[in-house]
Write a protein that holds these residues in place. Structure first.
Motif, mmCIF file in Angstrom:
data_model
loop_
_atom_site.group_PDB
_atom_site.id
_atom_site.type_symbol
_atom_site.label_atom_id
_atom_site.label_comp_id
_atom_site.label_asym_id
_atom_site.label_seq_id
_atom_site.Cartn_x
_atom_site.Cartn_y
_atom_site.Cartn_z
ATOM 1 N N ALA A 1 42.216 42.614 7.504
ATOM 2 C CA ALA A 1 41.250 43.644 7.103
ATOM 3 C C ALA A 1 41.961 44.886 6.574
ATOM 4 O O ALA A 1 41.499 45.524 5.628
ATOM 5 N N ALA A 2 43.081 45.227 7.183
ATOM 6 C CA ALA A 2 43.835 46.397 6.731
ATOM 7 C C ALA A 2 44.286 46.236 5.285
ATOM 8 O O ALA A 2 44.361 47.215 4.536
ATOM 9 N N HIS A 3 44.553 45.012 4.870
ATOM 10 C CA HIS A 3 45.023 44.758 3.500
ATOM 11 C C HIS A 3 43.969 45.090 2.453
ATOM 12 O O HIS A 3 44.314 45.379 1.302
ATOM 13 N N VAL A 4 42.681 45.043 2.823
ATOM 14 C CA VAL A 4 41.628 45.326 1.835
ATOM 15 C C VAL A 4 41.105 46.748 1.971
ATOM 16 O O VAL A 4 40.158 47.123 1.277
ATOM 17 N N SER A 5 41.722 47.551 2.855
ATOM 18 C CA SER A 5 41.192 48.867 3.178
ATOM 19 C C SER A 5 42.042 49.981 2.574
ATOM 20 O O SER A 5 43.266 49.946 2.651
ATOM 21 N N GLU A 6 41.366 50.955 2.012
ATOM 22 C CA GLU A 6 42.045 52.164 1.532
ATOM 23 C C GLU A 6 42.230 53.162 2.675
ATOM 24 O O GLU A 6 43.260 53.828 2.775
ATOM 25 N N ILE A 7 41.217 53.258 3.554
ATOM 26 C CA ILE A 7 41.243 54.199 4.670
ATOM 27 C C ILE A 7 41.286 53.402 5.974
ATOM 28 O O ILE A 7 40.494 52.482 6.171
ATOM 29 N N ALA A 8 42.199 53.762 6.875
ATOM 30 C CA ALA A 8 42.290 53.125 8.191
ATOM 31 C C ALA A 8 42.251 54.210 9.256
ATOM 32 O O ALA A 8 42.865 55.266 9.108
ATOM 33 N N LEU A 9 41.516 53.915 10.342
ATOM 34 C CA LEU A 9 41.365 54.892 11.422
ATOM 35 C C LEU A 9 41.690 54.254 12.780
ATOM 36 O O LEU A 9 40.827 54.114 13.641
ATOM 37 N N PRO A 10 42.935 53.849 12.998
ATOM 38 C CA PRO A 10 43.297 53.216 14.260
ATOM 39 C C PRO A 10 43.406 54.222 15.406
ATOM 40 O O PRO A 10 43.604 55.422 15.178
#
Length: 298
Positions: free
Chosen positions: A176-185
């Motif tokens: 999922a991270a590969h298709v995401s511009e913004i990540a909020l871990p």
């Protein structure tokens, strides 16, 4: 401005006294949509999920609409119903008991064409690790494929009980991270399951996966924000004594998206979102009434 949030809304049962329970509707991605709607003065917030055809499912959809959240892309399942959870609190910290095996939301990606239509034209599309965790492997693929070409935001929201094993969970999260511009871990979760030594390691892993804007939340501690190639340390200020931490991270996400869609720089958006979350943890339940949120004093 149009934000689309994809995931599961559930029936929430929270304590209202000895042997008394108060019902409501909540779920991580719906909570995020709620707080985005509360803090976004213009534009639309749409929710994408699947519910049943029973009266409680209709009440849920009506509640969404009454909150100003678009329901045109809420799908219906003829035999399944909404999932349910109960909150138990101790010293402001919550634990959950779930009933969701037959939840209609598990079928939200059964119609890939409907998903693609739902996100078409969005300025930002949001989903979470819980959205992934309730889906079968092939439907996770369908969801990620529907997001191709969109501006995507993702919160890993690691919940191992939804997954057959942690290896499967971690693999799906990074896909999922590969298709995401913004990540909020959230650093604590990432350290537990990915072995990150510090928030910097969490930020680097998501940057290596392709995210260009990252907010590493840190349980009320210092946050890291990566945006426009620059890393910022955000000090959240004095801690608030929590009444109920349910929805804290979701409210942060919703307020952050709202601020970014309105053009606020990422570091300022993170500070603003933290202020909203501090208000939310002083309120019982996942959803603070929109008219009680001090949006200008966050």
């Amino acid at each position: 401005m149009r934000l689309v949030s994809i995931g599961e809304c559930m029936i929430e049962m929270s304590g209202a006294g000895e042997n008394l329970w108060r019902s409501g509707f909540a779920g991580d991605t719906f909570n995020t949509a709620w707080y985005a709607r509360a803090t976004l003065p213009a534009g639309s917030v749409d929710y994408v999920t699947c519910v049943g055809t029973d009266p409680v499912s209709q009440q849920m959809v009506d509640f969404m609409g009454a909150g100003g959240i678009g329901t045109d892309h809420v799908m219906r399942h003829p035999t399944r119903v909404a999932g349910l959870y109960m909150i138990t609190l101790k010293d402001g910290e919550r634990s959950f008991t779930y009933w969701r095996d037959q939840a209609a939301a598990r079928c939200l990606a059964d119609d890939p064409a409907a998903l693609t239509a739902a996100v078409n034209g969005a300025d930002l599309v949001y989903f979470s690790g819980i959205t992934l965790g309730i889906l079968t492997a092939d439907r996770r693929v369908a969801l990620l494929e529907s997001l191709q070409g969109q501006r995507v935001a993702f919160d890993p929201n690691l919940r191992p009980r939804l997954w057959p094993d942690t290896e499967t969970m971690c693999e799906a999260i990074m896909q999922a991270a590969h298709v995401s511009e913004i990540a909020l871990p959230s650093y604590e979760d990432e350290a537990d399951f990915f072995g990150d030594a510090d928030p910097e390691a969490t930020l680097k892993r998501y940057a290596d996966a392709g995210a260009t804007e990252i907010v590493v939340k840190n349980g009320g501690g210092d946050m890291l924000v990566l945006a426009d190639g620059q890393t910022h340390l955000i000090e959240p200020g004095p801690k608030a004594q929590p009444v109920d931490t349910t929805g804290a991270g979701d409210s942060f996400n919703g307020a952050y998206f709202s601020a970014r869609l309105q053009g606020l720089p990422a570091p300022e958006a993170a500070r603003y979102a933290h202020g909203i979350a501090k208000q939310v943890i002083g309120h019982k339940g996942a959803l603070m009434p929109m008219d009680q949120i001090a949006k200008d004093a966050a």
